[in-house]
Write a protein that holds these residues in place. Structure first.
Motif, PDB file in Angstrom:
ATOM      1  N   LEU A 120      49.116  22.658  21.350  1.00 54.72           N
ATOM      2  CA  LEU A 120      49.218  23.179  19.937  1.00 54.72           C
ATOM      3  C   LEU A 120      50.602  23.709  19.975  1.00 54.72           C
ATOM      4  O   LEU A 120      51.151  23.752  18.570  1.00 54.72           O
ATOM      5  N   ALA A 121      51.253  24.442  20.669  1.00 57.73           N
ATOM      6  CA  ALA A 121      52.498  25.177  20.659  1.00 57.73           C
ATOM      7  C   ALA A 121      53.313  24.103  20.240  1.00 57.73           C
ATOM      8  O   ALA A 121      54.527  24.345  19.820  1.00 57.73           O
ATOM      9  N   HIS A 122      53.629  23.091  21.119  1.00 58.97           N
ATOM     10  CA  HIS A 122      54.402  21.939  21.127  1.00 58.97           C
ATOM     11  C   HIS A 122      54.362  21.353  19.737  1.00 58.97           C
ATOM     12  O   HIS A 122      55.435  21.091  19.092  1.00 58.97           O
ATOM     13  N   TRP A 123      53.064  21.186  18.886  1.00 54.37           N
ATOM     14  CA  TRP A 123      53.124  20.670  17.754  1.00 54.37           C
ATOM     15  C   TRP A 123      53.691  21.781  16.791  1.00 54.37           C
ATOM     16  O   TRP A 123      54.300  21.632  15.673  1.00 54.37           O
ATOM     17  N   LEU A 124      53.463  22.998  16.839  1.00 50.47           N
ATOM     18  CA  LEU A 124      53.905  24.163  16.022  1.00 50.47           C
ATOM     19  C   LEU A 124      55.370  23.903  15.914  1.00 50.47           C
ATOM     20  O   LEU A 124      55.996  24.002  14.945  1.00 50.47           O
ATOM     21  N   TYR A 125      55.815  23.785  17.138  1.00 47.94           N
ATOM     22  CA  TYR A 125      57.477  23.838  17.096  1.00 47.94           C
ATOM     23  C   TYR A 125      57.900  22.424  16.261  1.00 47.94           C
ATOM     24  O   TYR A 125      58.992  22.670  15.685  1.00 47.94           O
ATOM     25  N   ALA A 151      42.794  16.700  19.119  1.00 46.79           N
ATOM     26  CA  ALA A 151      43.674  17.112  20.357  1.00 46.79           C
ATOM     27  C   ALA A 151      45.213  17.133  19.422  1.00 46.79           C
ATOM     28  O   ALA A 151      45.624  16.249  19.020  1.00 46.79           O
ATOM     29  N   PRO A 152      45.684  18.706  19.440  1.00 45.01           N
ATOM     30  CA  PRO A 152      47.021  18.605  18.833  1.00 45.01           C
ATOM     31  C   PRO A 152      48.072  17.768  19.206  1.00 45.01           C
ATOM     32  O   PRO A 152      49.134  17.577  18.471  1.00 45.01           O
ATOM     33  N   SER A 153      48.136  17.298  20.406  1.00 39.70           N
ATOM     34  CA  SER A 153      49.276  16.352  20.772  1.00 39.70           C
ATOM     35  C   SER A 153      49.189  14.991  20.233  1.00 39.70           C
ATOM     36  O   SER A 153      50.107  14.495  20.131  1.00 39.70           O
ATOM     37  N   ALA A 154      48.042  14.695  19.460  1.00 41.18           N
ATOM     38  CA  ALA A 154      48.134  13.398  18.655  1.00 41.18           C
ATOM     39  C   ALA A 154      48.207  13.807  17.294  1.00 41.18           C
ATOM     40  O   ALA A 154      48.210  12.835  16.558  1.00 41.18           O
ATOM     41  N   TRP A 155      48.786  14.894  16.834  1.00 45.05           N
ATOM     42  CA  TRP A 155      48.619  15.355  15.208  1.00 45.05           C
ATOM     43  C   TRP A 155      50.181  14.925  14.797  1.00 45.05           C
ATOM     44  O   TRP A 155      51.014  14.831  15.532  1.00 45.05           O
ATOM     45  N   PRO A 156      50.312  14.433  13.713  1.00 42.13           N
ATOM     46  CA  PRO A 156      51.674  14.056  13.157  1.00 42.13           C
ATOM     47  C   PRO A 156      52.701  15.077  12.926  1.00 42.13           C
ATOM     48  O   PRO A 156      52.234  16.401  12.746  1.00 42.13           O
ATOM     49  N   VAL A 157      53.843  14.962  13.128  1.00 43.43           N
ATOM     50  CA  VAL A 157      54.945  16.077  12.868  1.00 43.43           C
ATOM     51  C   VAL A 157      55.987  15.441  11.952  1.00 43.43           C
ATOM     52  O   VAL A 157      57.067  15.748  12.003  1.00 43.43           O
ATOM     53  N   GLY A 158      55.264  14.971  10.863  1.00 41.67           N
ATOM     54  CA  GLY A 158      56.693  14.460   9.820  1.00 41.67           C
ATOM     55  C   GLY A 158      57.205  15.377   9.217  1.00 41.67           C
ATOM     56  O   GLY A 158      58.520  15.327   8.931  1.00 41.67           O
ATOM     57  N   GLU A 159      56.557  16.324   8.573  1.00 39.77           N
ATOM     58  CA  GLU A 159      57.154  17.529   7.722  1.00 39.77           C
ATOM     59  C   GLU A 159      57.317  19.021   8.117  1.00 39.77           C
ATOM     60  O   GLU A 159      56.311  19.243   9.172  1.00 39.77           O
ATOM     61  N   SER A 160      58.178  19.718   7.698  1.00 35.93           N
ATOM     62  CA  SER A 160      57.911  21.010   8.151  1.00 35.93           C
ATOM     63  C   SER A 160      56.911  21.934   7.392  1.00 35.93           C
ATOM     64  O   SER A 160      56.900  21.774   6.318  1.00 35.93           O
ATOM     65  N   PRO A 214      28.163  32.115  14.035  1.00 37.75           N
ATOM     66  CA  PRO A 214      27.437  30.915  13.891  1.00 37.75           C
ATOM     67  C   PRO A 214      26.658  31.038  12.461  1.00 37.75           C
ATOM     68  O   PRO A 214      26.475  30.079  11.903  1.00 37.75           O
ATOM     69  N   TYR A 215      26.672  32.265  11.853  1.00 36.39           N
ATOM     70  CA  TYR A 215      25.741  32.197  10.610  1.00 36.39           C
ATOM     71  C   TYR A 215      26.792  32.374   9.371  1.00 36.39           C
ATOM     72  O   TYR A 215      26.447  32.885   8.339  1.00 36.39           O
ATOM     73  N   HIS A 216      27.836  32.280   9.639  1.00 36.98           N
ATOM     74  CA  HIS A 216      29.196  32.103   8.576  1.00 36.98           C
ATOM     75  C   HIS A 216      29.462  30.832   8.448  1.00 36.98           C
ATOM     76  O   HIS A 216      30.267  30.291   9.008  1.00 36.98           O
ATOM     77  N   GLN A 217      28.907  30.375   7.070  1.00 34.12           N
ATOM     78  CA  GLN A 217      29.026  28.775   7.172  1.00 34.12           C
ATOM     79  C   GLN A 217      30.404  28.595   6.705  1.00 34.12           C
ATOM     80  O   GLN A 217      30.619  27.776   7.170  1.00 34.12           O
ATOM     81  N   ARG A 218      30.972  29.291   6.036  1.00 34.25           N
ATOM     82  CA  ARG A 218      32.408  29.033   5.681  1.00 34.25           C
ATOM     83  C   ARG A 218      33.308  28.834   6.942  1.00 34.25           C
ATOM     84  O   ARG A 218      34.359  28.173   7.171  1.00 34.25           O
ATOM     85  N   GLU A 219      33.126  29.671   8.094  1.00 36.83           N
ATOM     86  CA  GLU A 219      33.838  30.251   9.191  1.00 36.83           C
ATOM     87  C   GLU A 219      33.692  28.854   9.958  1.00 36.83           C
ATOM     88  O   GLU A 219      34.793  28.463  10.607  1.00 36.83           O
ATOM     89  N   ARG A 220      32.592  27.994   9.883  1.00 34.79           N
ATOM     90  CA  ARG A 220      32.325  26.739  10.552  1.00 34.79           C
ATOM     91  C   ARG A 220      33.476  25.695  10.097  1.00 34.79           C
ATOM     92  O   ARG A 220      33.544  24.754  11.049  1.00 34.79           O
ATOM     93  N   ALA A 221      34.011  25.838   9.035  1.00 34.79           N
ATOM     94  CA  ALA A 221      35.078  24.759   8.538  1.00 34.79           C
ATOM     95  C   ALA A 221      36.363  25.043   9.039  1.00 34.79           C
ATOM     96  O   ALA A 221      37.276  24.486   8.938  1.00 34.79           O
ATOM     97  N   LEU A 222      36.623  26.124   9.721  1.00 37.13           N
ATOM     98  CA  LEU A 222      37.589  26.661  10.236  1.00 37.13           C
ATOM     99  C   LEU A 222      37.846  26.012  11.625  1.00 37.13           C
ATOM    100  O   LEU A 222      37.156  25.963  12.699  1.00 37.13           O
ATOM    101  N   TRP A 223      39.358  25.673  11.924  1.00 40.69           N
ATOM    102  CA  TRP A 223      39.527  25.033  13.231  1.00 40.69           C
ATOM    103  C   TRP A 223      40.093  26.142  14.180  1.00 40.69           C
ATOM    104  O   TRP A 223      41.012  27.063  13.672  1.00 40.69           O
ATOM    105  N   THR A 224      39.667  26.312  15.429  1.00 35.99           N
ATOM    106  CA  THR A 224      39.659  27.251  16.485  1.00 35.99           C
ATOM    107  C   THR A 224      40.353  26.346  17.603  1.00 35.99           C
ATOM    108  O   THR A 224      39.415  25.772  18.114  1.00 35.99           O
ATOM    109  N   PRO A 225      41.327  26.715  18.123  1.00 37.14           N
ATOM    110  CA  PRO A 225      41.725  26.194  19.481  1.00 37.14           C
ATOM    111  C   PRO A 225      41.093  26.858  20.576  1.00 37.14           C
ATOM    112  O   PRO A 225      40.540  27.599  20.525  1.00 37.14           O
ATOM    113  N   THR A 226      40.944  26.105  21.701  1.00 38.65           N
ATOM    114  CA  THR A 226      40.630  26.481  23.094  1.00 38.65           C
ATOM    115  C   THR A 226      42.028  26.896  23.777  1.00 38.65           C
ATOM    116  O   THR A 226      43.018  26.377  23.470  1.00 38.65           O
TER     117      THR A 226
END
Length: 263
Positions: free
Chosen positions: A112-117, A70-79, A93-105
């Protein structure tokens, strides 16, 4: 001679930092590779859900797994970044390295936008695929839903919505009579309007790079028609004509080096 030798060269302008959420899938991978190769952003940080070794120069990863999903719970300490690109295509599904990437819904976009800001992002681009044939005409040039309206209320200096036409999805299984009718009418599947055909990922990546370089301040919706025109022609020329030209946009932003596209 000695005076000239001792004169310091002017320092190079600092390049803006870029963060990518949703770097998986065909589109996410192509966009990320192009933005890294462009050299206009340094470094390029990719969000992951587990540690990932990278070999690309100028790229680094940020594992968000310890913070939860949940991006709303992510820390916001540094730029962390100045510019961000958000995409929603799931990893293949068959690209193992891609499964390690985080993709938002899409539902996570406001949080996520609030956290990015909060972590320093002031320029945000969101690639929003949609079924072009089902989208009301009035919404092609405006904000599609309340989630997007909420993001637009955040004080980003530049907010870009890029809408793409997605390929038709498969429907439910057909009965034998329905399959026969579909076969008899199969010729019509080749008569898809050009405006509803999906664009190639590499062309969408080129448009995304051009849009990040050229977009002036404010909220801008790149509707499917404009995106297609930019993808099929010179993306910088098409978008520059809409937004007042590359020189004016570069002067407003003040940080983007005028390097040519990488493809």
């Amino acid at each position: 001679m000695l005076e000239a030798h001792g004169r310091r060269l002017p320092a190079a302008a600092a390049r803006p930092r870029l963060l990518v959420a949703g770097a998986g899938g065909v589109l996410g991978g192509e966009v990320t590779r192009r933005l890294i190769g462009a050299g206009a952003w340094q470094p390029v940080t990719v969000l992951t859900r587990e540690p990932l070794q990278v070999a690309l120069k100028g790229m680094r990863t940020l594992d968000v797994a310890p913070w939860g999903d949940a991006p709303s719970a992510w820390p916001v300490g540094e730029s962390l970044a100045d510019v961000a690109v958000v995409m929603f295509e799931p990893p293949r599904p068959y690209h193992q390295r891609e499964r390690a990437l985080w993709t938002p819904t899409p539902a996570q976009l406001p949080a996520l936008a609030h956290w990015l800001y909060a972590v320093g992002v002031r320029e945000l681009a969101v690639l929003m695929p949609h079924a072009a044939g089902r989208l009301p005409e009035a919404l092609k040039h405006g904000l599609a839903d309340l989630n997007e309206a909420e993001v637009a209320q955040i004080d980003f200096s530049s907010l870009l919505w890029l809408r793409t036409a997605e390929a038709p999805r498969r429907g439910p299984p057909l009965s034998p009579p329905q399959r026969l009718a579909a076969w008899m009418l199969g010729i019509f599947k080749y008569m898809v309007p050009d405006a509803q055909r999906p664009l190639r990922a590499e062309r969408l990546a080129a448009v995304t790079e051009a849009a990040l370089r050229l977009a002036p301040r404010g909220v801008h919706v790149v509707a499917p028609e404009l995106l297609r025109a930019a993808a099929q022609g010179d993306a910088r020329q098409v978008l520059g004509a809409v937004w007042g030209g590359a020189e004016r946009a570069s002067a407003e932003r003040g940080t983007m080096p005028a390097t040519p596209p990488t493809s």
